[in-house]
Design a protein around this motif. Structure first.
Motif, PDB file in Angstrom:
ATOM      1  N   ARG A  19       0.824  -1.211   0.000  1.00 50.22           N
ATOM      2  CA  ARG A  19       0.000   0.000   0.000  1.00 50.22           C
ATOM      3  C   ARG A  19       0.855   1.256   0.000  1.00 50.22           C
ATOM      4  NH1 ARG A  19      -2.719   0.517   4.676  1.00 50.22           N
ATOM      5  NH2 ARG A  19      -1.470  -1.027   5.731  1.00 50.22           N
ATOM      6  N   TYR A  20       2.143   1.104  -0.237  1.00 53.80           N
ATOM      7  CA  TYR A  20       3.092   2.202  -0.182  1.00 53.80           C
ATOM      8  C   TYR A  20       3.797   2.357  -1.528  1.00 53.80           C
ATOM      9  CZ  TYR A  20       2.535   1.926   4.898  1.00 53.80           C
ATOM     10  OH  TYR A  20       2.024   1.918   6.160  1.00 53.80           O
ATOM     11  N   HIS A  21       4.695   3.328  -1.553  1.00 56.20           N
ATOM     12  CA  HIS A  21       5.609   3.491  -2.680  1.00 56.20           C
ATOM     13  C   HIS A  21       7.022   3.565  -2.124  1.00 56.20           C
ATOM     14  CE1 HIS A  21       1.930   4.676  -4.774  1.00 56.20           C
ATOM     15  NE2 HIS A  21       2.585   4.510  -5.902  1.00 56.20           N
ATOM     16  N   ILE A  22       7.962   3.008  -2.844  1.00 59.71           N
ATOM     17  CA  ILE A  22       9.376   3.155  -2.529  1.00 59.71           C
ATOM     18  C   ILE A  22       9.942   4.150  -3.527  1.00 59.71           C
ATOM     19  CG2 ILE A  22      11.626   2.014  -2.403  1.00 59.71           C
ATOM     20  CD1 ILE A  22       9.745   1.117  -0.186  1.00 59.71           C
ATOM     21  N   ALA A  23      10.627   5.169  -3.020  1.00 58.44           N
ATOM     22  CA  ALA A  23      11.293   6.161  -3.864  1.00 58.44           C
ATOM     23  C   ALA A  23      12.785   6.076  -3.595  1.00 58.44           C
ATOM     24  CB  ALA A  23      10.778   7.559  -3.544  1.00 58.44           C
ATOM     25  N   SER A  24      13.586   6.180  -4.663  1.00 54.22           N
ATOM     26  CA  SER A  24      15.030   6.113  -4.460  1.00 54.22           C
ATOM     27  C   SER A  24      15.754   6.947  -5.506  1.00 54.22           C
ATOM     28  CB  SER A  24      15.532   4.665  -4.497  1.00 54.22           C
ATOM     29  OG  SER A  24      15.494   4.156  -5.812  1.00 54.22           O
ATOM     30  N   GLY A  25      17.003   7.247  -5.206  1.00 53.32           N
ATOM     31  CA  GLY A  25      17.843   7.997  -6.112  1.00 53.32           C
ATOM     32  C   GLY A  25      19.293   7.844  -5.699  1.00 53.32           C
ATOM     33  N   VAL A  26      20.206   8.127  -6.616  1.00 56.96           N
ATOM     34  CA  VAL A  26      21.629   7.962  -6.396  1.00 56.96           C
ATOM     35  C   VAL A  26      22.292   9.335  -6.350  1.00 56.96           C
ATOM     36  CG1 VAL A  26      23.778   7.023  -7.345  1.00 56.96           C
ATOM     37  CG2 VAL A  26      21.655   5.730  -7.529  1.00 56.96           C
TER      38      VAL A  26
END
Length: 199
Positions: A191-198
């Motif tokens: 029910r969530y979102h995972i956000a990522s970046g480098v």
């Protein structure tokens, strides 16, 4: 104006000491992890579902340097530290009660690779040295707190280090993470979102 001051001294010890802390356990990578929570610390008496999604989204490699920003009772930090004893996990929070919970959890799970830092300004120890920063930013404050946590992660990470966070409101991250990070992605996780970046 007249005023009166009353001084009262307790002469007998309390009959019963009240302790509202709660001990629970959860599984991560087939390991049983013991967690202590207290009132006033995020996700008291339960494992937060967002923390579960965050743990499921990452892997720990040998000698990794990881920072959990806004660690709360420490479920993510404890889970990461349990996965590889050669990894080092720094759990940071502005709430001393939260860090008490993390330290208690480290003792319960016999972890030697987890340290804590009480810090509210976002300039954490050993900036620019962490391989991964993790966070579960709050939803209040019109993303001002979330932005502070993202910028603190940016300062903490080495070049090539990755930020991974969990949210139920992905639009702000989709729009803003590319301002500071490369290779940004946002994907559904339960029910969530995972956000990522480098960095």
């Amino acid at each position: 104006q007249e005023a009166r001051v009353y001084l009262v001294e307790k002469t007998k010890p309390r009959k019963k000491l009240k302790d509202f802390s709660c001990e629970l356990a959860f599984r991560d990578c087939d390991e049983l992890i013991h967690l202590t929570t207290r009132p006033g610390v995020f996700s008291h008496r339960q494992l937060d579902n967002g923390a579960r999604q965050l743990l499921d989204a990452v892997d720990v490699f040998p000698d990794a340097r990881l920072i959990d920003i806004g660690c709360g009772s420490g479920s993510v930090a404890l889970g990461l530290a349990m996965r590889d004893p050669t990894a080092h996990v720094l759990a940071v929070d502005s709430n001393s009660r939260a860090l008490w919970c993390v330290q208690k959890g480290a003792e319960q799970n016999k972890l030697k690779n987890l340290t804590t830092e009480l810090n509210a300004n976002g300039d954490y120890a050993q900036p620019g040295t962490f391989d991964m920063a993790l966070a579960n930013p709050p939803y209040f404050g019109d993303f001002q707190i979330a932005e502070k946590m993202v910028l603190a992660a940016h300062r903490s990470l080495r070049a090539g280090g990755r930020l991974v966070l969990v949210t139920k409101q992905p639009a702000w991250y989709e729009e803003n993470l590319p301002r500071w990070f490369q290779d940004c992605e946002v994907f559904v996780s339960g029910r969530y979102h995972i956000a990522s970046g480098v960095k």
